[in-house]
Design a protein around this motif. Structure first.
Motif, PDB file in Angstrom:
ATOM      1  N   GLY A   9       1.368  -1.457  -0.097  1.00 32.62           N
ATOM      2  CA  GLY A   9       0.036  -0.245  -0.187  1.00 32.62           C
ATOM      3  C   GLY A   9       0.956   1.006   0.115  1.00 32.62           C
ATOM      4  O   GLY A   9       1.724   1.499  -0.793  1.00 32.62           O
ATOM      5  N   SER A  10       1.101   1.514   0.865  1.00 33.00           N
ATOM      6  CA  SER A  10       1.483   3.268   1.537  1.00 33.00           C
ATOM      7  C   SER A  10       2.966   3.321   2.110  1.00 33.00           C
ATOM      8  O   SER A  10       3.389   4.063   2.038  1.00 33.00           O
ATOM      9  CB  SER A  10       0.818   4.589   1.542  1.00 33.00           C
ATOM     10  OG  SER A  10       0.160   4.326   3.665  1.00 33.00           O
ATOM     11  N   GLY A  11       3.063   1.680   2.527  1.00 30.00           N
ATOM     12  CA  GLY A  11       4.181   1.493   2.726  1.00 30.00           C
ATOM     13  C   GLY A  11       5.211   0.316   2.542  1.00 30.00           C
ATOM     14  O   GLY A  11       5.452  -0.185   1.987  1.00 30.00           O
ATOM     15  N   LEU A  12       6.145   1.107   3.394  1.00 29.54           N
ATOM     16  CA  LEU A  12       7.714  -0.167   2.853  1.00 29.54           C
ATOM     17  C   LEU A  12       8.753  -0.455   4.081  1.00 29.54           C
ATOM     18  O   LEU A  12       8.716   0.002   5.177  1.00 29.54           O
ATOM     19  CB  LEU A  12       8.780   0.843   2.380  1.00 29.54           C
ATOM     20  CG  LEU A  12       9.718   0.513   1.779  1.00 29.54           C
ATOM     21  CD1 LEU A  12       9.510  -0.658   0.371  1.00 29.54           C
ATOM     22  CD2 LEU A  12      11.092   1.671   0.874  1.00 29.54           C
ATOM     23  N   ALA A  13       8.674  -1.813   4.156  1.00 32.16           N
ATOM     24  CA  ALA A  13       9.626  -2.841   5.003  1.00 32.16           C
ATOM     25  C   ALA A  13      10.380  -3.651   3.811  1.00 32.16           C
ATOM     26  O   ALA A  13      10.624  -3.683   2.482  1.00 32.16           O
ATOM     27  CB  ALA A  13       8.490  -3.988   5.342  1.00 32.16           C
ATOM     28  N   THR A  14      11.410  -3.163   4.858  1.00 31.53           N
ATOM     29  CA  THR A  14      12.940  -3.847   4.554  1.00 31.53           C
ATOM     30  C   THR A  14      13.573  -4.152   5.487  1.00 31.53           C
ATOM     31  O   THR A  14      13.168  -4.839   6.754  1.00 31.53           O
ATOM     32  CB  THR A  14      13.872  -2.563   4.268  1.00 31.53           C
ATOM     33  OG1 THR A  14      13.123  -1.643   3.440  1.00 31.53           O
ATOM     34  CG2 THR A  14      14.811  -3.107   3.990  1.00 31.53           C
ATOM     35  N   PHE A  15      14.272  -5.385   5.138  1.00 31.19           N
ATOM     36  CA  PHE A  15      14.567  -6.664   5.555  1.00 31.19           C
ATOM     37  C   PHE A  15      15.970  -7.735   5.343  1.00 31.19           C
ATOM     38  O   PHE A  15      16.246  -7.363   4.499  1.00 31.19           O
ATOM     39  CB  PHE A  15      13.447  -8.387   5.065  1.00 31.19           C
ATOM     40  CG  PHE A  15      12.394  -8.071   6.018  1.00 31.19           C
ATOM     41  CD1 PHE A  15      12.068  -8.087   7.390  1.00 31.19           C
ATOM     42  CD2 PHE A  15      10.925  -7.883   4.790  1.00 31.19           C
ATOM     43  CE1 PHE A  15      10.414  -8.333   7.875  1.00 31.19           C
ATOM     44  CE2 PHE A  15       9.911  -7.196   5.257  1.00 31.19           C
ATOM     45  CZ  PHE A  15       8.758  -7.720   6.298  1.00 31.19           C
ATOM     46  N   THR A  16      16.555  -7.481   6.290  1.00 22.54           N
ATOM     47  CA  THR A  16      18.286  -7.839   6.063  1.00 22.54           C
ATOM     48  C   THR A  16      17.993  -9.838   6.175  1.00 22.54           C
ATOM     49  O   THR A  16      17.785  -9.944   7.084  1.00 22.54           O
ATOM     50  CB  THR A  16      18.861  -7.355   6.786  1.00 22.54           C
ATOM     51  OG1 THR A  16      19.302  -5.234   5.951  1.00 22.54           O
ATOM     52  CG2 THR A  16      20.354  -7.094   6.384  1.00 22.54           C
ATOM     53  N   LEU A  17      18.770 -10.174   4.676  1.00 19.63           N
ATOM     54  CA  LEU A  17      18.975 -11.287   5.559  1.00 19.63           C
ATOM     55  C   LEU A  17      20.327 -11.977   5.178  1.00 19.63           C
ATOM     56  O   LEU A  17      20.868 -11.622   4.606  1.00 19.63           O
ATOM     57  CB  LEU A  17      18.029 -12.289   4.351  1.00 19.63           C
ATOM     58  CG  LEU A  17      16.276 -12.515   4.652  1.00 19.63           C
ATOM     59  CD1 LEU A  17      16.088 -13.273   3.839  1.00 19.63           C
ATOM     60  CD2 LEU A  17      15.644 -12.752   5.711  1.00 19.63           C
TER      61      LEU A  17
END
Length: 81
Positions: A9-17
């Protein structure tokens, strides 16, 4: 390290693996066909996979296909009541 960004939607999630340097090839796993499902079971919607071989196959999101992958990250849709 591998950085994964997901726009919702209007959000952004960032994950580091953490990333195993022995994994030489990677690709997306996506369902290109029409899906019909109920909210009773989780549904795999998107993923990525990697292999240490210099060759990559084209898996789908079925349990059988995913069980044959060397490494995979699968995003699953679950419905709340």
């Amino acid at each position: 390290m591998s950085i994964i960004k997901i726009k919702t939607g209007s959000g952004l999630a960032t994950f580091t693996l953490p990333w195993n340097p022995e994994l030489k090839a990677s690709a997306l796993i996506q369902n290109t066909g029409t899906q019909t499902f109920t909210g009773e079971q989780p549904v795999h919607v998107l993923g990525m996979h990697a292999t240490s071989a210099n060759q990559i196959n084209a898996p789908d999101l079925s349990e059988d296909s995913l069980s044959k992958t060397e490494w995979a990250l699968v995003f699953t849709l679950r419905f709340d009541e």
